[in-house]
Design a protein around this motif. Structure first.
Motif, PDB file in Angstrom:
ATOM      1  N   LEU A 218       1.944   2.220  -8.882  1.00  0.00           N
ATOM      2  CA  LEU A 218       2.587   3.310  -8.145  1.00  0.00           C
ATOM      3  C   LEU A 218       2.638   4.579  -9.003  1.00  0.00           C
ATOM      4  O   LEU A 218       2.314   5.678  -8.531  1.00  0.00           O
ATOM      5  N   ALA A 219       3.014   4.400 -10.283  1.00  0.00           N
ATOM      6  CA  ALA A 219       3.091   5.561 -11.176  1.00  0.00           C
ATOM      7  C   ALA A 219       1.717   6.213 -11.296  1.00  0.00           C
ATOM      8  O   ALA A 219       1.594   7.447 -11.225  1.00  0.00           O
ATOM      9  N   LYS A 220       0.685   5.401 -11.436  1.00  0.00           N
ATOM     10  CA  LYS A 220      -0.674   5.957 -11.572  1.00  0.00           C
ATOM     11  C   LYS A 220      -1.089   6.658 -10.288  1.00  0.00           C
ATOM     12  O   LYS A 220      -1.656   7.762 -10.312  1.00  0.00           O
ATOM     13  N   ALA A 221      -0.802   6.021  -9.159  1.00  0.00           N
ATOM     14  CA  ALA A 221      -1.188   6.626  -7.873  1.00  0.00           C
ATOM     15  C   ALA A 221      -0.546   8.008  -7.738  1.00  0.00           C
ATOM     16  O   ALA A 221      -1.217   8.982  -7.372  1.00  0.00           O
ATOM     17  N   LYS A 222       0.731   8.099  -8.070  1.00  0.00           N
ATOM     18  CA  LYS A 222       1.423   9.398  -7.964  1.00  0.00           C
ATOM     19  C   LYS A 222       0.802  10.407  -8.937  1.00  0.00           C
ATOM     20  O   LYS A 222       0.574  11.555  -8.594  1.00  0.00           O
ATOM     21  N   GLU A 223       0.551   9.924 -10.159  1.00  0.00           N
ATOM     22  CA  GLU A 223      -0.004  10.805 -11.200  1.00  0.00           C
ATOM     23  C   GLU A 223      -1.335  11.428 -10.765  1.00  0.00           C
ATOM     24  O   GLU A 223      -1.586  12.600 -11.027  1.00  0.00           O
ATOM     25  N   ILE A 224      -2.155  10.667 -10.063  1.00  0.00           N
ATOM     26  CA  ILE A 224      -3.468  11.215  -9.685  1.00  0.00           C
ATOM     27  C   ILE A 224      -3.453  11.880  -8.305  1.00  0.00           C
ATOM     28  O   ILE A 224      -4.483  12.260  -7.776  1.00  0.00           O
ATOM     29  N   GLY A 225      -2.277  11.969  -7.729  1.00  0.00           N
ATOM     30  CA  GLY A 225      -2.148  12.782  -6.515  1.00  0.00           C
ATOM     31  C   GLY A 225      -2.191  12.039  -5.193  1.00  0.00           C
ATOM     32  O   GLY A 225      -2.416  12.646  -4.148  1.00  0.00           O
ATOM     33  N   VAL A 226      -1.974  10.725  -5.214  1.00  0.00           N
ATOM     34  CA  VAL A 226      -1.897   9.982  -3.947  1.00  0.00           C
ATOM     35  C   VAL A 226      -0.525  10.279  -3.318  1.00  0.00           C
ATOM     36  O   VAL A 226       0.490  10.267  -4.010  1.00  0.00           O
ATOM     37  N   LYS A 227      -0.544  10.548  -2.021  1.00  0.00           N
ATOM     38  CA  LYS A 227       0.725  10.827  -1.346  1.00  0.00           C
ATOM     39  C   LYS A 227       1.332   9.513  -0.854  1.00  0.00           C
ATOM     40  O   LYS A 227       0.641   8.726  -0.204  1.00  0.00           O
ATOM     41  N   ILE A 228       2.578   9.265  -1.203  1.00  0.00           N
ATOM     42  CA  ILE A 228       3.213   8.004  -0.787  1.00  0.00           C
ATOM     43  C   ILE A 228       4.233   8.325   0.310  1.00  0.00           C
ATOM     44  O   ILE A 228       5.133   9.135   0.111  1.00  0.00           O
ATOM     45  N   GLN A 229       4.070   7.688   1.454  1.00  0.00           N
ATOM     46  CA  GLN A 229       5.009   7.922   2.569  1.00  0.00           C
ATOM     47  C   GLN A 229       5.768   6.650   2.869  1.00  0.00           C
ATOM     48  O   GLN A 229       5.192   5.683   3.356  1.00  0.00           O
ATOM     49  N   MET A 230       7.052   6.681   2.605  1.00  0.00           N
ATOM     50  CA  MET A 230       7.878   5.505   2.892  1.00  0.00           C
ATOM     51  C   MET A 230       8.390   5.586   4.326  1.00  0.00           C
ATOM     52  O   MET A 230       8.261   6.621   4.977  1.00  0.00           O
ATOM     53  N   ARG A 231       8.977   4.477   4.779  1.00  0.00           N
ATOM     54  CA  ARG A 231       9.567   4.400   6.129  1.00  0.00           C
ATOM     55  C   ARG A 231       8.617   4.921   7.200  1.00  0.00           C
ATOM     56  O   ARG A 231       9.019   5.663   8.105  1.00  0.00           O
ATOM     57  N   THR A 232       7.357   4.581   7.062  1.00  0.00           N
ATOM     58  CA  THR A 232       6.371   4.980   8.067  1.00  0.00           C
ATOM     59  C   THR A 232       5.648   3.717   8.507  1.00  0.00           C
ATOM     60  O   THR A 232       4.988   3.062   7.695  1.00  0.00           O
ATOM     61  N   LYS A 233       5.807   3.382   9.764  1.00  0.00           N
ATOM     62  CA  LYS A 233       5.266   2.109  10.232  1.00  0.00           C
ATOM     63  C   LYS A 233       4.050   2.337  11.124  1.00  0.00           C
ATOM     64  O   LYS A 233       4.099   3.128  12.076  1.00  0.00           O
ATOM     65  N   VAL A 234       2.986   1.622  10.811  1.00  0.00           N
ATOM     66  CA  VAL A 234       1.783   1.703  11.644  1.00  0.00           C
ATOM     67  C   VAL A 234       1.980   0.802  12.857  1.00  0.00           C
ATOM     68  O   VAL A 234       2.300  -0.381  12.716  1.00  0.00           O
ATOM     69  N   VAL A 235       1.804   1.379  14.051  1.00  0.00           N
ATOM     70  CA  VAL A 235       1.965   0.550  15.246  1.00  0.00           C
ATOM     71  C   VAL A 235       0.658   0.350  15.999  1.00  0.00           C
ATOM     72  O   VAL A 235       0.523  -0.593  16.777  1.00  0.00           O
ATOM     73  N   LYS A 236      -0.320   1.205  15.771  1.00  0.00           N
ATOM     74  CA  LYS A 236      -1.543   1.085  16.559  1.00  0.00           C
ATOM     75  C   LYS A 236      -2.680   1.832  15.865  1.00  0.00           C
ATOM     76  O   LYS A 236      -2.461   2.894  15.280  1.00  0.00           O
ATOM     77  N   PHE A 237      -3.866   1.229  15.930  1.00  0.00           N
ATOM     78  CA  PHE A 237      -5.062   1.925  15.436  1.00  0.00           C
ATOM     79  C   PHE A 237      -5.733   2.631  16.600  1.00  0.00           C
ATOM     80  O   PHE A 237      -5.684   2.153  17.741  1.00  0.00           O
TER      81      PHE A 237
END
Ligand code: ADP
Length: 518
Positions: free
Chosen positions: A191-210
Motif C-alpha cells: 500500500l505504501a509503495k502504491a501510494k508513493e508511485i501515485g496509485v489512487k486508493i478509493q475506500m468505501r467504494t463497492k463495485v456492483v456491476k461491470f
C-alpha cells in the motif's frame, strides 16, 4: 439447503438488476433499447453512461495482496492513471489478517536452513494436494514464479522474512514467515509503495456491476461511492471508466453463506469463517454476469487449525501449524491420535469433522518455545483458546480424556520421534523434533472453519479472464482468491501469498499493456 438463504440470494440478484436499472435512469444513461440480461448473454452490450464520473487507465478492484501487486505493476508498466477500489473502510481484505507465510522454492532462507527444494517439487506438491484438478499451467506459473515474487517483495517493497515454516501437504519447509508472522507486513508495504508511485486508493467504494461496450469489451463499472458495509443502499451510484483494463482482485467468498451453500450445502452459518467480513462474492458474480466463466466453485477449504474457543482466524492456527511434526493431535474422546498431523488441510479438516467433536493439538515447552511465535502464544492464552498444564495428567483431565490411554499415546509418539518415523499414521517428524517430555505442556482445541475458496473465475496464464465462449473477456484480468483453477481441490498453506503476488503482478503488467479502447 436452507430455503430462506436461497430465496434471499435470488431476491438480491433480482434486486441487483432492478437497482442497476434504477441507477441507469438516475444517471441518464443512453437508452439503447438493449435489455439488461443475466448471465453470459449480457456480455454482449450494456447501456453505457453518457458521462463517466471518473476515468483511469487501469482500475483494480480490491486492496489485498493481489490487487495491490497489480496496481503497482500496472503503474510501473506505464499506465498513467491507476486506481484501487476497495469497498471496506480498511484496506487489506483477508491478506492483512493472513498468517504471513509465503511459499517459495529454492530460496536463500531455505539454503541457509539446509532445505533442498525446487519449483518442480512445489508444483508436484500443489498438484497432489489439488487432486490433479489444478489447471496445470496456472499451478506451474505460481510454482515457478514464487521465488521471484518473494524476492520482489523483499527487494522492491522492503518486506522482511524471519523464519522458515512448514505447512501440511508440502514435502519440505518452504513457507517464508514474515517478520511479524502476518500478511500485514506485505500488504502495508504494498500500500505504501502504491501510494508513493501515485496509485489512487478509493475506500468505501463497492463495485456492483461491470459494463461492456458493443464489442463485448468490459470498459467500466458501476460503483457505490461512500458505501458503508454491509448496507447495500448506502452510498451513491457512480460510473468509473477503465481506458485499458480492469483487474479484479476481490478475494474469495468464504464469508458469503448463501453463495458457499449454493456450492456446498453443508457450509451453513453454523460453520464459522477465518475471513474478514467483506469476503463475499458479489464482484465475482458480477463478472459472471458480464460473461466471465467460473470453475471449481464447490471446492471450499476448511482450515483444520482453528479453535472453537475464539472468533475468526484467531491465534490458534499460529499455535497449531508450527507444532505439526513436533507434537501430537488427539481425539479427546479416545485419548488417541487419529490422523497424521502433517496431512494437508482438507485431509485433516475432514478427519476432525468425522470425529464429530473438536480435536486437541498439544506440544511440550521445547516444541512450543521453539516453534510458536510469542505473540500468538500470549494472545491465545490470554483469551483461553490455548492452555498451559504442569503435567500430562492435568492436560488429559482438562479435556476429559482417558488419562492412561493418552499418556500411552504420548510415549508411543515419543518412540516415533526417537527413530524419526511414525509407524501409526505416517506423520512427518522434523529432524529437530524431540520427545514430548518437557513441562509445562500447551494445548488447544481444534474445530474447522471456512477458510479459502479454491474456485473462482477462469483465467489463463496471462491472468486474462476467460468467458463462457472460451474466449478472453476483453478488458478484464483477475488475480488471487477470486480466480479458480490454480489450486484445484486443496490450496496448500502459504501458497495463497505466492498465487496472489505472482498473478497480481502478471495481471497488472498485462492490463497496462492493453490499448486504450477510447
Ligand atoms: P486476495 O488475497 O485475493 O488479494 P483479499 O481478501 O486480501 O484477496 O482482498 C480482496 C479485497 O477486495 C478485500 O479487501 C475486499 O473488501 C475487496 N472487495 C471484495 N468485493 C469487492 C467489491 N465488490 N468492490 C470493491 N472491493 C471489493
Amino acid at each position: 439447503m436452507k430455503k430462506d438463504v436461497v430465496t434471499e440470494k435470488m431476491l438480491s440478484r433480482r434486486n441487483f438488476l432492478k437497482t442497476a436499472g434504477e441507477a441507469a435512469a438516475v444517471a441518464g444513461l443512453a437508452t439503447t433499447g438493449i435489455p439488461l440480461m443475466t448471465g453470459q448473454a449480457q456480455a454482449a452490450c450494456d447501456a453505457l453512461p453518457k458521462k463517466w464520473d471518473e476515468t483511469y487507465d487501469v482500475v483494480v478492484i480490491g486492496s489485498g495482496f493481489a490487487g495491490l501487486a497489480a496496481a503497482i505493476e500496472a503503474k510501473n508498466a506505464g499506465a498513467k492513471d491507476v486506481a484501487v477500489i476497495e469497498k471496506m473502510p480498511v484496506h487489506g481484505g483477508n491478506s492483512i489478517i493472513n498468517g504471513g507465510d509465503f511459499g517459495a522454492p529454492g530460496t536463500k532462507l531455505q539454503k541457509e536452513n539446509g532445505v533442498e527444494d525446487s519449483p518442480e517439487l512445489m508444483l508436484k506438491d500443489m498438484l497432489r494436494a489439488g487432486m490433479y484438478l489444478n489447471h496445470p499451467e496456472l499451478a506451474k506459473t505460481v510454482a515457478y514464479g514464487a521465488k521471484d515474487a518473494l524476492e520482489w517483495t523483499e527487494s522492491y517493497l522492503g518486506c522482511k522474512y524471519a523464519k522458515l515454516n512448514f505447512h501440511g501437504g508440502h514435502s519440505v519447509k518452504r513457507a517464508h514467515g514474515t517478520i511479524n508472522q502476518s500478511g500485514s507486513e506485505v500488504v502495508n508495504k504494498e500500500l505504501a509503495k502504491a501510494k508513493e508511485i501515485g496509485v489512487k486508493i478509493q475506500m468505501r467504494t463497492k463495485v456492483v456491476k461491470f459494463l461492456s461496450n458493443k464489442e463485448g469489451r468490459i470498459v467500466g463499472m458501476e460503483v457505490r461511492k461512500g458505501y458503508k458495509f454491509p448496507d447495500d443502499k448506502s452510498g451513491k451510484t457512480a460510473f468509473v471508466k477503465a481506458r485499458k483494463a480492469i483487474v479484479l482482485g476481490s478475494g474469495g467468498f468464504s464469508y458469503d453463506v448463501a453463495l458457499r451453500q449454493i456450492h456446498d450445502p453443508r457450509l451453513t452459518d453454523k460453520l464459522g469463517s477465518t475471513n474478514h467480513p467483506g469476503a463475499t462474492g458479489e464482484a465475482l458474480l458480477a463478472a459472471c454476469q458480464s460473461g466471465a466463466m467460473d470453475v471449481q466453485m464447490d471446492w471450499i477449504q476448511l482450515g483444520p487449525w482453528t479453535s472453537p474457543d475464539e472468533k475468526g482466524f484467531g491465534y490458534t492456527p499460529l499455535f497449531c501449524e508450527p507444532l505439526v511434526g513436533y507434537g501430537l493431535m488427539v481425539n479427546p474422546k479416545t485419548g488417541k491420535r487419529f490422523f497424521k498431523e502433517t496431512g494437508n488441510r482438507k485431509e485433516r479438516a475432514d478427519a476432525i469433522l468425522l470425529l464429530g467433536n473438536p480435536a486437541v493439538i498439544m506440544g511440550d515447552s521445547y516444541a512450543v518455545n521453539k516453534q510458536v511465535v510469542p505473540h500468538a502464544l500470549k494472545g491465545g492464552m490470554g483469551i483461553g483458546a490455548i492452555k498451559k498444564f504442569d503435567t500430562l495428567d492435568d492436560l488429559a483431565k482438562a479435556y476429559d480424556m482417558p488419562v492412561d490411554v493418552f499418556k500411552e499415546q504420548v510415549a508411543r509418539w515419543n518412540s516415533f520421534v526417537e527413530k524419526r518415523q511414525d509407524d501409526d499414521l505416517g506423520c512427518m517428524i522434523f529432524k529437530d523434533a524431540k520427545p514430548t517430555v518437557v513441562a509445562p505442556f500447551y494445548a488447544a482445541k481444534l474445530w474447522p472453519k471456512v477458510h479459502h475458496t479454491m474456485g473462482g473465475l477462469v483465467i489463463d496464464k496471462n491472468a486474462q479472464v476467460m468467458g463462457f465462449d472460451f474466449k478472453p473477456v476483453k478488458g478484464l484480468y483477475a488475480a488471487g482468491e477470486v480466480t479458480g483453477g490454480v489450486h484445484g481441490a486443496v490450496r496448500l498453506g502459504s501458497v495463497a501469498m505466492a498465487d496472489c503476488i505472482v498473478f497480481g503482478r502478471i495481471a497488472g503488467k498485462n492490463a497496462a499493456g492493453e490499448k486504450n479502447w477510447s
